[in-house]
Design a protein around this motif. Structure first.
Motif, PDB file in Angstrom:
ATOM      1  N   GLN A 377       0.815  -1.200   0.000  1.00 26.75           N
ATOM      2  CA  GLN A 377       0.000   0.000   0.000  1.00 26.75           C
ATOM      3  C   GLN A 377       0.856   1.261   0.000  1.00 26.75           C
ATOM      4  OE1 GLN A 377      -3.191  -0.122   2.861  1.00 26.75           O
ATOM      5  NE2 GLN A 377      -3.566  -2.283   2.518  1.00 26.75           N
ATOM      6  N   LYS A 378       1.871   1.237  -0.769  1.00 29.38           N
ATOM      7  CA  LYS A 378       2.771   2.337  -1.083  1.00 29.38           C
ATOM      8  C   LYS A 378       2.929   3.358   0.028  1.00 29.38           C
ATOM      9  CE  LYS A 378       2.530   1.780  -6.066  1.00 29.38           C
ATOM     10  NZ  LYS A 378       2.354   2.428  -7.375  1.00 29.38           N
ATOM     11  N   VAL A 379       2.359   4.547  -0.153  1.00 34.20           N
ATOM     12  CA  VAL A 379       2.609   5.638   0.787  1.00 34.20           C
ATOM     13  C   VAL A 379       2.156   5.277   2.194  1.00 34.20           C
ATOM     14  CG1 VAL A 379       2.132   8.050   1.318  1.00 34.20           C
ATOM     15  CG2 VAL A 379       2.385   7.321  -1.065  1.00 34.20           C
ATOM     16  N   ARG A 380       0.958   4.726   2.300  1.00 33.68           N
ATOM     17  CA  ARG A 380       0.414   4.429   3.624  1.00 33.68           C
ATOM     18  C   ARG A 380       1.295   3.446   4.381  1.00 33.68           C
ATOM     19  NH1 ARG A 380      -5.199   1.821   3.264  1.00 33.68           N
ATOM     20  NH2 ARG A 380      -5.666   3.856   2.378  1.00 33.68           N
ATOM     21  N   SER A 381       1.656   2.333   3.732  1.00 31.13           N
ATOM     22  CA  SER A 381       2.466   1.315   4.400  1.00 31.13           C
ATOM     23  C   SER A 381       3.860   1.827   4.723  1.00 31.13           C
ATOM     24  CB  SER A 381       2.571   0.067   3.509  1.00 31.13           C
ATOM     25  OG  SER A 381       1.300  -0.531   3.344  1.00 31.13           O
ATOM     26  N   THR A 382       4.431   2.593   3.788  1.00 23.79           N
ATOM     27  CA  THR A 382       5.776   3.117   4.030  1.00 23.79           C
ATOM     28  C   THR A 382       5.780   4.055   5.228  1.00 23.79           C
ATOM     29  OG1 THR A 382       6.140   3.030   1.647  1.00 23.79           O
ATOM     30  CG2 THR A 382       7.765   4.213   2.939  1.00 23.79           C
ATOM     31  N   ILE A 383       4.799   4.915   5.320  1.00 20.79           N
ATOM     32  CA  ILE A 383       4.722   5.844   6.448  1.00 20.79           C
ATOM     33  C   ILE A 383       4.584   5.081   7.758  1.00 20.79           C
ATOM     34  CG2 ILE A 383       3.298   7.616   7.546  1.00 20.79           C
ATOM     35  CD1 ILE A 383       2.689   8.714   4.778  1.00 20.79           C
ATOM     36  N   GLN A 384       3.743   4.059   7.769  1.00 19.54           N
ATOM     37  CA  GLN A 384       3.541   3.296   9.007  1.00 19.54           C
ATOM     38  C   GLN A 384       4.829   2.625   9.463  1.00 19.54           C
ATOM     39  OE1 GLN A 384       0.250   0.893   7.560  1.00 19.54           O
ATOM     40  NE2 GLN A 384      -1.176   1.935   8.941  1.00 19.54           N
ATOM     41  N   VAL A 385       5.523   1.981   8.519  1.00 16.94           N
ATOM     42  CA  VAL A 385       6.759   1.281   8.864  1.00 16.94           C
ATOM     43  C   VAL A 385       7.813   2.264   9.351  1.00 16.94           C
ATOM     44  CG1 VAL A 385       8.686  -0.078   7.947  1.00 16.94           C
ATOM     45  CG2 VAL A 385       6.328  -0.647   7.297  1.00 16.94           C
ATOM     46  N   PHE A 386       8.010   3.358   8.612  1.00 22.56           N
ATOM     47  CA  PHE A 386       9.086   4.278   8.931  1.00 22.56           C
ATOM     48  C   PHE A 386       8.790   5.105  10.172  1.00 22.56           C
ATOM     49  CE2 PHE A 386      11.931   4.549   4.993  1.00 22.56           C
ATOM     50  CZ  PHE A 386      11.631   3.243   4.619  1.00 22.56           C
ATOM     51  N   ALA A 387       7.538   5.469  10.386  1.00 21.36           N
ATOM     52  CA  ALA A 387       7.188   6.241  11.590  1.00 21.36           C
ATOM     53  C   ALA A 387       7.412   5.402  12.844  1.00 21.36           C
ATOM     54  CB  ALA A 387       5.733   6.701  11.522  1.00 21.36           C
ATOM     55  N   ALA A 388       6.993   4.136  12.805  1.00 19.85           N
ATOM     56  CA  ALA A 388       7.200   3.260  13.958  1.00 19.85           C
ATOM     57  C   ALA A 388       8.689   3.048  14.210  1.00 19.85           C
ATOM     58  CB  ALA A 388       6.503   1.917  13.726  1.00 19.85           C
ATOM     59  N   THR A 389       9.466   2.930  13.132  1.00 22.05           N
ATOM     60  CA  THR A 389      10.917   2.743  13.256  1.00 22.05           C
ATOM     61  C   THR A 389      11.571   3.959  13.886  1.00 22.05           C
ATOM     62  OG1 THR A 389      11.031   1.229  11.381  1.00 22.05           O
ATOM     63  CG2 THR A 389      13.049   2.421  11.946  1.00 22.05           C
ATOM     64  N   VAL A 390      11.226   5.138  13.381  1.00 19.24           N
ATOM     65  CA  VAL A 390      11.816   6.373  13.895  1.00 19.24           C
ATOM     66  C   VAL A 390      11.518   6.542  15.378  1.00 19.24           C
ATOM     67  CG1 VAL A 390      11.541   8.889  13.834  1.00 19.24           C
ATOM     68  CG2 VAL A 390      11.935   7.632  11.722  1.00 19.24           C
ATOM     69  N   PHE A 391      10.290   6.274  15.773  1.00 18.00           N
ATOM     70  CA  PHE A 391       9.936   6.438  17.190  1.00 18.00           C
ATOM     71  C   PHE A 391      10.730   5.465  18.058  1.00 18.00           C
ATOM     72  CE2 PHE A 391       7.472   5.181  20.915  1.00 18.00           C
ATOM     73  CZ  PHE A 391       7.270   6.425  21.513  1.00 18.00           C
TER      74      PHE A 391
END
Length: 981
Positions: A377-391
């Motif tokens: 799910q392109k943008v949505r999935s990428t944001i979820q993965v990367f936001a959780a990683t950054v936090f």
């Protein structure tokens, strides 16, 4: 915290508060046009405000172009025709369609506010470029009609949004005229009239933007469900007319969302599929399909969505310099980074500026591999993965733990549930079974959710504790990072040229850090550890490099049972292993003749063995106890048992640090052998691993694997039971051979191969052989007299009773107080003792039950001389005639002159003990001799010539005759042990 003098990204950047508040989870990453337009209270998201929407939205080229064309159509005046009226978003799920629809809504509903944001400025600037002149910032005050078809049920009216409207045309009119009933009623009947629909739009006298979201949610199975053919026909006719009308109506724009059929996984009925085909043809004829984002926009979108400020150029340049020192150095350059075919290595500085704080290697993977996956799910999935990683990584950095200067493919923390589930649920893994397999694989082979176990994680923590790596402080998760990089490439099937997994260079690059102490050889060593067939990752498959192709590493979910078991063994902690042994030992302990069993658990809070026994409640009045000590803290032998021996000594009241122990004599301690404990621990780990394998999802989903796993678990359980029994070999007890000897802790060691001290019958037998206990039926009147001392006469019966539980010189009684009561009664009947009252008057005893062992008034009395033994008094003063004892009877037929007083007395009985061990196979002579022996023994028992019999017989016999013999033995009240040969 700084690494190598560079300000880390978690200090250089500020994470958006909504991400911090939700611990790395972006609640509104899946935007809803319906909630943006109609949401109230808690249901109204932040992006419903144009200003916030502009703040979190990066003005990508595709989004800017889309909104600019809508703006021209609305506010371009007479030049509205320079752009198409109908625009269609056909991307798959998670591609940014809802985000674009909300942007279009803000553009039409609040253009002045949106124009202040970066995205609004870009839209108006781009529109000016297309039109050749600026647009009015209010776009001539357009009106927006929103039909959120994913939140509309055909034929069901929601009064607050639809008023009296029922079909789609009526709902459109009610929103167009903002609840003006007379105007609504004037056009209500013209649902299929193109000119009337156009006239209704024009009648507003202002530009109109129509947004229809998720058309197929309504026209697909939604219309099938209503079962109203009239409504279905009206809605279809209206949508056809509307799609034609907007192209012919001035200053009107329409944005329609309908996922292309090749990207939509929704299952439709035959009628639903026909309606989709009809709508697709109309959209293709009247509209223009447009995109929202390109893959190269990911980095900018992520930075805008996750961080509240841009990084400084100085920080980025300093970070680049640190990494370049490694990338351009020796073997790192020639054997790792020069082997990449991706352009980011050649343009590293520019790429870091674009992707910071994410490593270009990771961003390249997301943009060029993840984004091309059909289910991703392109943008949505990428944001979820990367936001959780950054936090998650920011929390490590703030806590003083290690975090990377650039977040690469090995740095996504799979120990974080949010990160792991975002990756697994992103669409990169197609089916549920594979998702479950990779979830289990990540936890067992890489790192657990507690961040304390997993094969790769344990390699890193072990390296840190033994000091084997000088670079550990700057790269403490090297193995985990390498394994995670392989994991990310393994879940994306069919990479370049259809190959699986990561190349050797990709894995080593994922472990690189800007520290000269961590060299290429160290990375090589890390990978060798991970691929070690005995101790490495159980799921890893290595494809050797050949013919110019590099070595590749792939994590396979097609795990054998052995692979799963080995993976699970790595998750078993020492505490879990020892607890399993303790649980089995407690369960397997059989009381036998003992009154009760007591299992003493090892301390979990650092108590010494002596203090553990002090709080175990061992001292118990008038009860024989078999006390089993937890092997986790108590063992004997191998020169490491001083603490155990000292603790037992203290528990029975001996030694300088003794404990108060009144009833120590009747406590028998059962202790495991140290060497046998080692063996039991190995088997316990295997059992727990087999138990966990049986519980994982992939085992449950595979009937064959489940059956094999069940058999393995059952076999491991049987083995653990046998090893736990074998481990308990030592029996310790308080002993005192005679009154003048010192009290000591005596010990018996039994044969652990055939017997176990967890069996109370076997323990009691060992105590009998040591003289510490009486066997069943052997505590007779004579045995009582043998153990009574002169000082015992005149003692109250309750003190006499207690002495058999608190006096070490007295053996334990098989049946406890019942044995003592029976022996007293028999001794009274034989005239060997008397039961007397406080005045030393004999008390008549006519039954065993009359002997009150709790009495302090009744006492043990000596027998009366024969001349005084004619009469006894009972408690009431009545006189009873005493029966003469057998020893007092005179043979009146014998002439006193014939008695030779000088001859020694002839023994009345003899004790006979013998053992027999014979093989009966093909030996008729032995068989006949043994048969004769048992016949002779039978006749002696039958004639009453045997007054006492004790012994044990072990034989191997035909299976079909064994059951009858077992029943006969049990009929005697004896226990029998049977096992298959």
């Amino acid at each position: 915290m700084k690494q190598s003098g560079v300000t880390p990204w978690w200090k250089a950047l500020r994470i958006r508060p909504e991400i911090l508040d939700s611990s790395g989870s972006i609640a509104d990453v899946q935007m809803s046009l319906y909630h943006a337009v109609h949401g109230t209270g808690d249901q109204r998201p932040q992006y419903a405000d144009a200003a916030h929407y502009g703040e979190i939205t990066h003005p990508t080229g595709a989004l800017t172009d889309l909104l600019a064309r809508i703006a021209i159509r609305l506010g371009g005046g007479a030049e509205y025709g320079k752009v198409p009226a109908l625009l269609r978003l056909d991307q798959g799920m998670g591609g940014g369609k809802s985000h674009a629809c909300i942007g279009a809504y803000h553009l039409g509903a609040d253009p002045l506010e949106l124009a202040k944001t970066d995205v609004g400025k870009a839209v108006f600037q781009h529109a000016e470029t297309i039109l050749g002149r600026p647009l009015p910032k209010n776009l001539d005050d357009p009106h927006v009609v929103v039909l959120p078809c994913d939140n509309m049920t055909p034929g069901v009216t929601v009064h607050e949004h639809d008023g009296p409207a029922k079909n789609l045309h009526e709902r459109f009119l009610w929103r167009l005229f903002e609840g003006n009933y007379s105007r609504y009623d004037a056009y209500r009947e013209h649902f299929s009239n193109l000119s009337k629909i156009s006239e209704a739009i024009t009648s507003l006298g202002r530009p109109v933007l129509i947004i229809v979201d998720e058309i197929m949610n309504y026209f697909g199975n939604g219309l099938d469900g209503v079962g109203d053919e009239t409504l279905t026909a009206q809605d279809q006719a209206f949508m056809r007319a509307l799609l034609d009308a907007v192209t012919k109506t001035p200053r009107t724009a329409m944005l329609a969302v309908m996922i292309a059929s090749d990207k939509d996984s929704i299952s439709l009925s035959a009628e639903g599929a026909r309606r989709r085909l009809d709508l697709e043809r109309l959209l293709d004829r009247n509209g223009k399909p447009v995109g929202v984002h390109e893959n190269d926009d990911f980095a900018a979108i992520l930075r805008r969505r996750i961080f509240a400020k841009e990084p400084s150029r100085e920080v980025i340049d300093a970070t680049v310099r640190e990494f370049k020192q490694t990338m351009d150095n020796g073997q790192w350059k020639t054997k790792v980074f020069d082997l990449f075919h991706a352009p980011w290595t050649a343009r590293f500085s520019e790429e870091v500026n674009r992707t910071y704080p994410f490593h270009p290697q990771l961003m390249h993977m997301a943009e060029h591999e993840w984004a091309n996956r059909a289910g991703f799910q392109k943008v949505r999935s990428t944001i979820q993965v990367f936001a959780a990683t950054v936090f998650a990584l920011q929390q490590r950095g703030k806590d003083g733990s290690w975090a990377p200067l650039l977040i690469g493919p090995g740095d996504l923390p799979l120990s974080n549930t949010q990160v792991r589930e975002s990756i697994i649920g992103s669409g990169l893994i197609s089916d549920t079974k594979t998702q479950n397999n990779y979830r289990s694989l990540a936890q067992n082979d890489i790192v657990s959710v507690t961040d304390t176990s997993g094969t790769a994680r344990l390699m890193d923590t072990g390296r840190g504790t033994d000091g084997s790596a000088l670079w550990h402080h700057s790269n403490p998760r090297a193995a985990e990072r390498a394994a995670t990089a392989i994991f990310l490439t393994s879940i994306v099937s069919g990479r370049s040229q259809g190959r699986r997994g990561a190349t050797d260079a990709e894995v080593k690059a994922a472990t690189a850090v800007p520290d000269p102490a961590y060299m290429f050889a160290d990375a090589d060593s890390v990978i060798k550890d991970l691929t070690d067939p005995e101790t490495g990752l159980v799921s890893i498959e290595v494809t050797p490099g050949q013919k110019g192709h590099p070595t590749r590493y792939f994590l396979s979910t097609e795990q054998t049972l052995l692979m799963l078991q080995r993976a699970m063994r790595d998750t078993i902690t020492d505490a879990e292993r020892d607890t399993a042994i303790a649980d089995f030992a407690e369960h397997l302990t059989e009381t036998g003749p003992f009154d009760r069993k007591l299992f003493v658990r090892a301390s979990t809070d650092g108590q010494i063995p002596r203090d553990v026994l002090a709080g175990a409640g061992i001292d118990d009045a008038r009860a024989s106890r078999v006390v089993v000590l937890d092997p986790a803290q108590f063992t004997l032998r191998n020169g490491a048992d001083r603490a155990t021996r000292d603790a037992i000594q203290a528990a029975v009241g001996l030694g300088a640090d003794k404990l108060p122990a009144r009833w120590a004599s009747s406590a028998v301690f059962v202790v495991a052998n140290t060497q046998q404990r080692h063996a039991a621990r190995r088997v316990a780990t295997h059992y727990l691993a087999a138990e966990r394998v049986l519980g994982v999802q992939e085992t449950q989903d595979d009937p064959d694997m489940k059956a094999k796993a069940t058999a393995e678990r059952n076999e491991a359980k049987r083995s653990l039971e046998a090893h736990v029994k074998r481990a308990f070999q030592h029996i310790l007890f308080l002993a005192q051979p005679d009154d003048d000897a010192a009290r000591v802790v005596d010990e018996v060691t039994i044969d652990g191969k055939t017997e176990t001290a967890l069996n109370g019958i076997i323990v009691w037998k060992a105590l009998v052989e040591k003289g510490k206990a009486f066997d069943q039926g052997t505590f007779t009147a004579k045995a009582l007299l043998h153990n009574v001392r002169e000082s015992d006469f005149g003692r109250p019966l309750d003190e006499l009773r207690d002495s058999f539980w608190n006096t070490p010189r007295l053996p334990l009684l098989h049946s406890g107080q019942n044995d003592l009561r029976q022996a007293l009664f028999d001794a009274v009947q034989l005239g060997l003792i008397r039961i007397v009252n406080g005045e030393n008057e004999g008390v008549a005893v006519t039954g065993v039950s009359e002997i009150n062992l709790s009495s302090q008034r009744l006492r043990l009395g000596k027998p009366l001389p024969s001349s005084d033994n004619d009469r006894l008094s009972d408690d009431d003063g009545a006189e009873l005639q005493a029966e003469p004892s057998p020893d007092d009877k005179v043979n009146t037929d014998q002439n006193p002159d014939d008695v030779d007083t000088d001859e020694p007395p002839v023994p009345q009985e003899k004790q006979l003990a013998f053992s027999v061990t014979q093989s009966m196979l093909n030996n008729t002579g032995n068989s006949e001799a043994l048969s004769q022996l048992f016949r002779q023994l039978y006749l002696m028992v039958d004639n009453g010539d045997v007054s006492f019999l004790q012994g044990s017989i072990q034989m191997v016999l035909n299976a079909h005759t064994a059951d009858g013999l077992v029943e006969s033995v049990r009929a005697l009240g004896s226990s029998v042990h049977v096992r298959d040969m």
